[in-house]
Each structure stands twice: as structure tokens, then as C-alpha cells.
Design an enzyme around this catalytic site. Structure first.
Site, PDB file in Angstrom:
ATOM      1  N   ASP A  80       0.941  -1.504  -0.149  1.00  0.00           N
ATOM      2  CA  ASP A  80      -0.164   0.092  -0.382  1.00  0.00           C
ATOM      3  C   ASP A  80       0.553   1.645  -0.152  1.00  0.00           C
ATOM      4  O   ASP A  80       2.230   1.170  -0.123  1.00  0.00           O
ATOM      5  CB  ASP A  80      -1.230   0.319   0.689  1.00  0.00           C
ATOM      6  CG  ASP A  80      -2.185   0.852   1.571  1.00  0.00           C
ATOM      7  OD1 ASP A  80      -2.560   1.377   0.153  1.00  0.00           O
ATOM      8  OD2 ASP A  80      -3.058   0.909   2.662  1.00  0.00           O
ATOM      9  N   HIS A  81       0.088   2.268  -0.364  1.00  0.00           N
ATOM     10  CA  HIS A  81       1.153   3.876   0.294  1.00  0.00           C
ATOM     11  C   HIS A  81       2.340   3.926  -0.382  1.00  0.00           C
ATOM     12  O   HIS A  81       3.014   4.158   0.677  1.00  0.00           O
ATOM     13  CB  HIS A  81       0.529   4.251   1.092  1.00  0.00           C
ATOM     14  CG  HIS A  81      -0.759   4.362   1.039  1.00  0.00           C
ATOM     15  ND1 HIS A  81      -1.868   5.662  -0.094  1.00  0.00           N
ATOM     16  CD2 HIS A  81      -2.073   4.165   1.521  1.00  0.00           C
ATOM     17  CE1 HIS A  81      -2.474   5.621  -0.084  1.00  0.00           C
ATOM     18  NE2 HIS A  81      -3.296   4.811   0.625  1.00  0.00           N
ATOM     19  N   HIS A 178      -8.698   9.360   4.199  1.00  0.00           N
ATOM     20  CA  HIS A 178      -8.624   7.747   5.376  1.00  0.00           C
ATOM     21  C   HIS A 178      -8.370   7.731   6.857  1.00  0.00           C
ATOM     22  O   HIS A 178      -9.013   9.010   7.528  1.00  0.00           O
ATOM     23  CB  HIS A 178      -6.806   7.756   5.380  1.00  0.00           C
ATOM     24  CG  HIS A 178      -6.242   7.582   4.109  1.00  0.00           C
ATOM     25  ND1 HIS A 178      -5.267   8.331   3.526  1.00  0.00           N
ATOM     26  CD2 HIS A 178      -6.557   6.447   3.584  1.00  0.00           C
ATOM     27  CE1 HIS A 178      -4.778   7.304   2.538  1.00  0.00           C
ATOM     28  NE2 HIS A 178      -5.646   5.897   2.468  1.00  0.00           N
ATOM     29  N   GLY A 179      -8.485   7.440   7.768  1.00  0.00           N
ATOM     30  CA  GLY A 179      -9.650   7.165   8.826  1.00  0.00           C
ATOM     31  C   GLY A 179     -10.493   7.631   9.283  1.00  0.00           C
ATOM     32  O   GLY A 179     -11.436   7.081   8.273  1.00  0.00           O
ATOM     33  N   HIS A 206     -10.121   4.271  -1.634  1.00  0.00           N
ATOM     34  CA  HIS A 206      -9.051   3.948  -0.342  1.00  0.00           C
ATOM     35  C   HIS A 206     -10.259   4.579   0.685  1.00  0.00           C
ATOM     36  O   HIS A 206     -11.093   5.866   0.065  1.00  0.00           O
ATOM     37  CB  HIS A 206      -7.888   5.075  -0.326  1.00  0.00           C
ATOM     38  CG  HIS A 206      -7.073   3.990  -1.401  1.00  0.00           C
ATOM     39  ND1 HIS A 206      -5.605   3.603  -0.639  1.00  0.00           N
ATOM     40  CD2 HIS A 206      -6.883   3.916  -2.359  1.00  0.00           C
ATOM     41  CE1 HIS A 206      -4.468   3.723  -1.250  1.00  0.00           C
ATOM     42  NE2 HIS A 206      -5.149   3.126  -2.804  1.00  0.00           N
ATOM     43  N   ALA A 208     -12.316   3.241   2.733  1.00  0.00           N
ATOM     44  CA  ALA A 208     -13.938   2.538   2.908  1.00  0.00           C
ATOM     45  C   ALA A 208     -14.329   2.865   4.078  1.00  0.00           C
ATOM     46  O   ALA A 208     -14.841   2.111   4.330  1.00  0.00           O
ATOM     47  CB  ALA A 208     -13.664   1.396   1.958  1.00  0.00           C
ATOM     48  N   ASN A 228     -10.167   0.468  -0.568  1.00  0.00           N
ATOM     49  CA  ASN A 228      -9.121  -0.515   0.707  1.00  0.00           C
ATOM     50  C   ASN A 228      -9.972   0.216   2.034  1.00  0.00           C
ATOM     51  O   ASN A 228     -10.346   0.964   2.149  1.00  0.00           O
ATOM     52  CB  ASN A 228      -8.102   0.683   0.666  1.00  0.00           C
ATOM     53  CG  ASN A 228      -7.123  -0.157  -0.610  1.00  0.00           C
ATOM     54  OD1 ASN A 228      -7.818  -0.216  -1.198  1.00  0.00           O
ATOM     55  ND2 ASN A 228      -6.128   0.612  -0.631  1.00  0.00           N
ATOM     56  N   VAL A 229      -9.670  -0.952   3.044  1.00  0.00           N
ATOM     57  CA  VAL A 229      -9.766  -0.595   4.108  1.00  0.00           C
ATOM     58  C   VAL A 229      -9.561  -1.069   5.379  1.00  0.00           C
ATOM     59  O   VAL A 229      -8.517  -2.502   4.916  1.00  0.00           O
ATOM     60  CB  VAL A 229     -11.206  -2.119   5.019  1.00  0.00           C
ATOM     61  CG1 VAL A 229     -11.640  -1.648   5.884  1.00  0.00           C
ATOM     62  CG2 VAL A 229     -12.242  -1.199   3.866  1.00  0.00           C
ATOM     63  N   THR A 231      -9.256   1.207   8.916  1.00  0.00           N
ATOM     64  CA  THR A 231      -9.524   1.717  10.104  1.00  0.00           C
ATOM     65  C   THR A 231     -10.278   1.074  10.878  1.00  0.00           C
ATOM     66  O   THR A 231     -10.278   0.468  12.180  1.00  0.00           O
ATOM     67  CB  THR A 231     -10.316   3.433  10.148  1.00  0.00           C
ATOM     68  OG1 THR A 231      -9.359   3.749   9.544  1.00  0.00           O
ATOM     69  CG2 THR A 231     -10.647   4.156  11.545  1.00  0.00           C
TER      70      THR A 231
HETATM   71  O1  G3H Z   1      -5.013   2.645   2.434  1.00  0.00           O
HETATM   72  C1  G3H Z   1      -5.725   2.118   2.867  1.00  0.00           C
HETATM   73  C2  G3H Z   1      -6.924   2.545   3.557  1.00  0.00           C
HETATM   74  O2  G3H Z   1      -6.530   3.575   2.516  1.00  0.00           O
HETATM   75  C3  G3H Z   1      -7.162   2.806   3.834  1.00  0.00           C
HETATM   76  O3  G3H Z   1      -8.420   3.633   4.687  1.00  0.00           O
HETATM   77  O4  G3H Z   1      -8.152   3.289   7.058  1.00  0.00           O
HETATM   78  O5  G3H Z   1      -9.710   4.960   6.681  1.00  0.00           O
HETATM   79  O6  G3H Z   1     -10.137   2.620   5.823  1.00  0.00           O
HETATM   80  P1  G3H Z   1      -9.452   3.486   6.458  1.00  0.00           P
HETATM   81 ZN    ZN Z   2      -5.556   4.668   1.678  1.00  0.00          ZN
END
Ligand code: G3H
Ligand code: ZN
Length: 281
Positions: A80-81, A178-179, A206, A208, A228-229, A231
Site C-alpha cells: 500500500d501507499h 483515510h481514518g 481508499h 472505505a 481499501n479498508v 481503520t
Molecule cells: O490504504 C488504505 C486505506 O485507504 C484504508 O483507509 O483506514 O480509512 O479504512 P481506512
Molecule cells: Zn489508502
């Protein structure tokens, strides 16, 4: 079974659903994702944030790859990232060939050059590259972007970006963060629709965690094939640990870890159902 990420995304496109990519940090996370995917008979992606990669190194990558290989469900393992050549090199050396080249903090031409370079390298290994255009607000591990620096994806620029870099999947910024969302999430669906009309590779959303069923459904209808999940899964893990560690007498460690797996598994399974992936394995 270990399956290339691009194959999974194309299967999702053909089947009209999206695949969940769940960030994992250790064995418990991996067990939770695999168990949920197998129970739901739904493909899933084990995803490593660079911070997790730096912490767990090659043993963590090899554990994820082995888990995917040993499962009867299509699974891939994805970095990721990544904005650092060093992290990407570490991942490739450990056997990962699915990489997010994240040049979203760079000026546009630098993002094109960085992403294009990573794509050439990863494609030489027959791998998959996801990249991001625009910039997502919020926090994930060591990555924080304040709201005033967030940028939505421009549809015309997205077409140019995909053309010039040759990436396999594009992460879009349409109001997702994010978050934890402060208040109701507001996603710019006309923008997503305009992006989908201009490019023909799978889209990625991202941030999600916290999105409603309606938003997930509309996103899939406009070409999102990977959510992408992190949090919600991470919170389930932490809450479970906090609750169990507060018990008296102190529980066995294996039982604490087992509860954490169950807590994460139930979140992952609910997302697999939400994304329409159940039964697609
Ligand atoms: O790259 C991972 C995510 O974009 C996770 O996003 O932490 O808001 O679920 P999230
Ligand atoms: Zn992300």
C-alpha cells in the site's frame, strides 16, 4: 490461491463487484482476512502498509504470500501507499509484485515520472501497479494529510496519467478520506462517473471504512473494483485487545489473540458481503 491483483480486479469488473483490500500487520490480521474470505467464499487482498512492511520485513511478506497460496480462495498480497524506492525494493526483494506507487504528494510531472518508473519495473516482473492521482486527506499509520492539502482527482488529468504511466489501477480522490470521517462522508459521484468515462482501467477507493451500503453500491456502479479498508479492522483489533487485557484474572495470550482474530474477521466478513464479493471465490 495466490492470484495476481490485476486478474482479481478484472474478475471483479467482469462480475460487477469489488474486492476488499484489508491492511494487516501480523499473523492475527492474516488469519482474520483468510478466515473471512474462506467463510464468505469471496476473494480478498492482504495489504501491507509500508510501516508494517518495515516492521515485519521479509518474514511478514512471506507469511502473507504463504497464506494466500494455501487458501482455496483467490487472494493477492499488495504493498500500500509507497512513495519510497527503498520500500518498493524491499517489497520486490521479498517476493511482492503488487505495488501501490503513491506519488500523490508530488508535483504532477514528478508523479508521472515516479509512477512510470515503478510501473516499468513491476511490469518487468509481471506484477500489478496501482497509483493515486489527487490527494487523500486523513491519517493512516505514519501518513497524515491535512484537509487543506487534499486534492480531488481531475478526470482529464486522470486520462493523461493512465496513458503516460501504464498503470493497472487508479486510486481516485472524490471526497473519501483515510481514518474516521468527521460527519457523514460526501463523495463526488459525478466526478467518479467522469473519471470512469475517460479511462478503462479498474478504479480504487481508499478510505472505505465508514462508507454506507449506498455509497459502496454507487462506487461499484461507476467502476470501483477495489476498496481499501484499514481503520475499522484495526479498531476491532485494538478494542478486542483492550477488553481482554482488562479482564481479571489475566487471560491466556492465545485466547487474547484468538479473540482479536474473531473481532477482525467479523469486520472483514461484513465488508466482503458489502462489496458484493461473497460467493465469487
Ligand atoms: O490504504 C488504505 C486505506 O485507504 C484504508 O483507509 O483506514 O480509512 O479504512 P481506512
Ligand atoms: Zn489508502
Amino acid at each position: 490461491m495466490l492470484t495476481p491483483t490485476k486478474t482479481m480486479l478484472h474478475m471483479a469488473r467482469d462480475g460487477g463487484y469489488a474486492v476488499g483490500a484489508f491492511n494487516v500487520y501480523n499473523l492475527e490480521g492474516v488469519l482474520a482476512v483468510v478466515a473471512a474470505a474462506e467463510d464468505e467464499f469471496g476473494p480478498a487482498i492482504l495489504q501491507l502498509h509500508p510501516e508494517a512492511l518495515r516492521h515485519g520485513g521479509k518474514p511478514l511478506v512471506e507469511m502473507c504470500l504463504a497464506a494466500a497460496r494455501n487458501s482455496f480462495i483467490p487472494m493477492s498480497v499488495h504493498l500500500d501507499h509507497s512513495a519510497s524506492d527503498e520500500d518498493i525494493r524491499l517489497a520486490l526483494d521479498a517476493g511482492l509484485v503488487s505495488i501501490m506507487a503513491d506519488g500523490s504528494s508530488m508535483a504532477y510531472d514528478d508523479n508521472v515520472a515516479f509512477t512510470g518508473g515503478v510501473t516499468a519495473l513491476v511490469h518487468s516482473k509481471d506484477g500489478t501497479v496501482e497509483a493515486e492521482l489527487g490527494r487523500l486527506a486523513g491519517t493512516e499509520d505514519d501518513l497524515t494529510v491535512p484537509e487543506n492539502l487534499a486534492k480531488l482527482t481531475d478526470p482529464d488529468q486522470a486520462a493523461d496519467f493512465v496513458d503516460r504511466t501504464g498503470i493497472d489501477a487508479l486510486a481516485v480522490c472524490i471526497g473519501n478520506v483515510h481514518g474516521t470521517y468527521s460527519g457523514e462522508p460526501v463523495l463526488d459521484f459525478p466526478r467518479l462517473q467522469a473519471i470512469e468515462a475517460r479511462i478503462d482501467i479498474p478504479l480504487v477507493l481508499h478510505g472505505a471504512s465508514g462508507l454506507s451500503q449506498e455509497m459502496i453500491g454507487r462506487s461499484i456502479a461507476f467502476g470501483v473494483r477495489k476498496f481499501n479498508v484499514n481503520t475499522e479492522v484495526r479498531q476491532a483489533y485494538m478494542s478486542s485487545l483492550t477488553a481482554r487485557l482488562g479482564e481479571s484474572p489475566q487471560p491466556d495470550l492465545s485466547s487474547v489473540m484468538g479473540s482479536a482474530v474473531d473481532a477482525m474477521k467479523s469486520v472483514v466478513a461484513s465488508k466482503i458481503r458489502l462489496f458484493g464479493t461473497s460467493g465469487k471465490g
